[in-house]
Design a protein around this motif. Structure first.
Motif, PDB file in Angstrom:
ATOM      1  N   ALA A   1      14.366  15.631  57.776  1.00 12.66           N
ATOM      2  CA  ALA A   1      13.904  16.405  58.936  1.00 12.66           C
ATOM      3  C   ALA A   1      14.366  15.753  60.238  1.00 12.66           C
ATOM      4  O   ALA A   1      14.785  16.439  61.176  1.00 12.66           O
ATOM      5  N   ARG A   2      14.307  14.414  60.286  1.00 11.27           N
ATOM      6  CA  ARG A   2      14.764  13.715  61.494  1.00 11.27           C
ATOM      7  C   ARG A   2      16.271  13.885  61.680  1.00 11.27           C
ATOM      8  O   ARG A   2      16.755  14.106  62.796  1.00 11.27           O
ATOM      9  N   LEU A   3      17.015  13.767  60.585  1.00 11.31           N
ATOM     10  CA  LEU A   3      18.461  13.929  60.678  1.00 11.31           C
ATOM     11  C   LEU A   3      18.832  15.368  61.008  1.00 11.31           C
ATOM     12  O   LEU A   3      19.781  15.622  61.770  1.00 11.31           O
ATOM     13  N   ALA A   4      18.093  16.328  60.471  1.00  6.72           N
ATOM     14  CA  ALA A   4      18.369  17.740  60.761  1.00  6.72           C
ATOM     15  C   ALA A   4      18.257  18.022  62.256  1.00  6.72           C
ATOM     16  O   ALA A   4      19.032  18.815  62.812  1.00  6.72           O
ATOM     17  N   GLU A   5      17.307  17.372  62.918  1.00  2.51           N
ATOM     18  CA  GLU A   5      17.178  17.537  64.369  1.00  2.51           C
ATOM     19  C   GLU A   5      18.438  17.051  65.084  1.00  2.51           C
ATOM     20  O   GLU A   5      18.906  17.680  66.043  1.00  2.51           O
ATOM     21  N   LEU A   6      18.987  15.944  64.625  1.00  4.02           N
ATOM     22  CA  LEU A   6      20.220  15.443  65.231  1.00  4.02           C
ATOM     23  C   LEU A   6      21.399  16.371  64.937  1.00  4.02           C
ATOM     24  O   LEU A   6      22.264  16.585  65.791  1.00  4.02           O
ATOM     25  N   ILE A   7      21.432  16.928  63.737  1.00  7.13           N
ATOM     26  CA  ILE A   7      22.507  17.870  63.396  1.00  7.13           C
ATOM     27  C   ILE A   7      22.417  19.108  64.277  1.00  7.13           C
ATOM     28  O   ILE A   7      23.431  19.610  64.784  1.00  7.13           O
TER      29      ILE A   7
END
Length: 277
Positions: free
Chosen positions: A117-123
């Protein structure tokens, strides 16, 4: 068409991983005007401390090591001209089987959904056209590499975006050359036991299974200097023992397996952005 720059996102586990597997493409694509985003998942606290103090040994301070390695990571990014550095700052889990694997807050113990979820925000923020990470085994079985793979693949699925996705790898022919080079540099190196040799033989892929061969020879000097920026881990970075010239001869090609693609670009390809420009 859009004014948004083409963007490469590399997702790595520890400070120094960015230079080993993707230093060449990060430097090459930055030089071509592509935005380069590095996501480093852990703080590297299980690395060597000052004076080569090993994790778990007397005087090893994971917090101090993490601070030192962040500074080295920032220096590496400067060498490679990385546009944006993002750190998830999970605790380094150490090698497979270490007690630190089970520590609360370690990356290995973090639920995949949380990290994804944290990485998806960056993507969603950077909207990368290309995402690079490790394969399911983290290339050689490191728990943090495996976890980086898991959260990356889950994060891409969480978004509505369709970047090309690649896993880093190495052709078996190159692995053989590395072995020969290391034996040349260390004549007293003992032969590995059969079990270890068999495990090493399984690392990487047969040359014909590699989809993407990117020539980064012109940037091998930057890659070497980026690795050298991680001076505290120099004992573990055997590539540096080759010297810059030999390093350039062996490390001038970076190789990948393409696992997601909406462009229809034919393989084998020689550019991560094939079909995008």
């Amino acid at each position: 068409m859009t004014d948004r720059p083409l963007t490469l996102m590399a997702v790595h586990a520890h400070p120094d991983d960015e230079a080993t597997g993707t230093g060449g493409v990060l430097a090459r694509y930055a030089a071509e005007g592509i935005r380069t985003v590095l996501v480093t998942c852990t703080d590297g606290g299980c690395g060597d401390g000052p004076g080569g103090v090993k994790p778990g040994g007397p005087g090893h301070d994971p917090a101090a090591v993490a601070l030192m390695r962040r500074q080295e990571l920032e220096a590496s990014c400067e060498v490679l001209k990385v546009s944006d550095l993002e750190m998830l700052d999970y605790a380094d889990s150490g090698m497979m089987g270490w007690p630190s694997n089970d520590a609360p807050g370690s990356f290995w113990q973090t639920p995949v959904e949380e990290g994804a979820a944290r990485l998806a925000e960056l993507i969603r923020h950077y909207r990368p056209d290309v995402v690079v990470t490790y394969d399911e085994n983290g290339f050689y079985g490191h728990p943090d590499h495996i976890q980086a793979h898991r959260i990356t693949m889950a994060a891409v699925e969480m978004t509505a975006l369709t970047p090309k996705v690649y896993w880093t790898t190495m052709p078996r022919s190159m692995m053989q050359r590395f072995g020969e080079t290391m034996r040349e540099l260390h004549e007293d190196m003992p032969e590995p036991d059969p079990a270890e040799a068999a495990a090493m033989a399984e690392i990487g892929l047969p040359d014909e299974e590699i989809t993407t061969w990117v020539d980064t020879t012109a940037f091998s000097g930057q890659k070497f200097d980026a690795l050298a920026a991680h001076a505290s881990q120099g004992e573990n970075i055997f590539f540096l023992k080759m010297g810059k010239e030999r390093f350039g001869e062996l490390m001038g090609m970076e190789t990948f397996v393409r696992v997601k693609d909406a462009t229809g670009a034919t393989v084998p390809e020689n550019d991560l952005f094939a079909g995008l420009r």
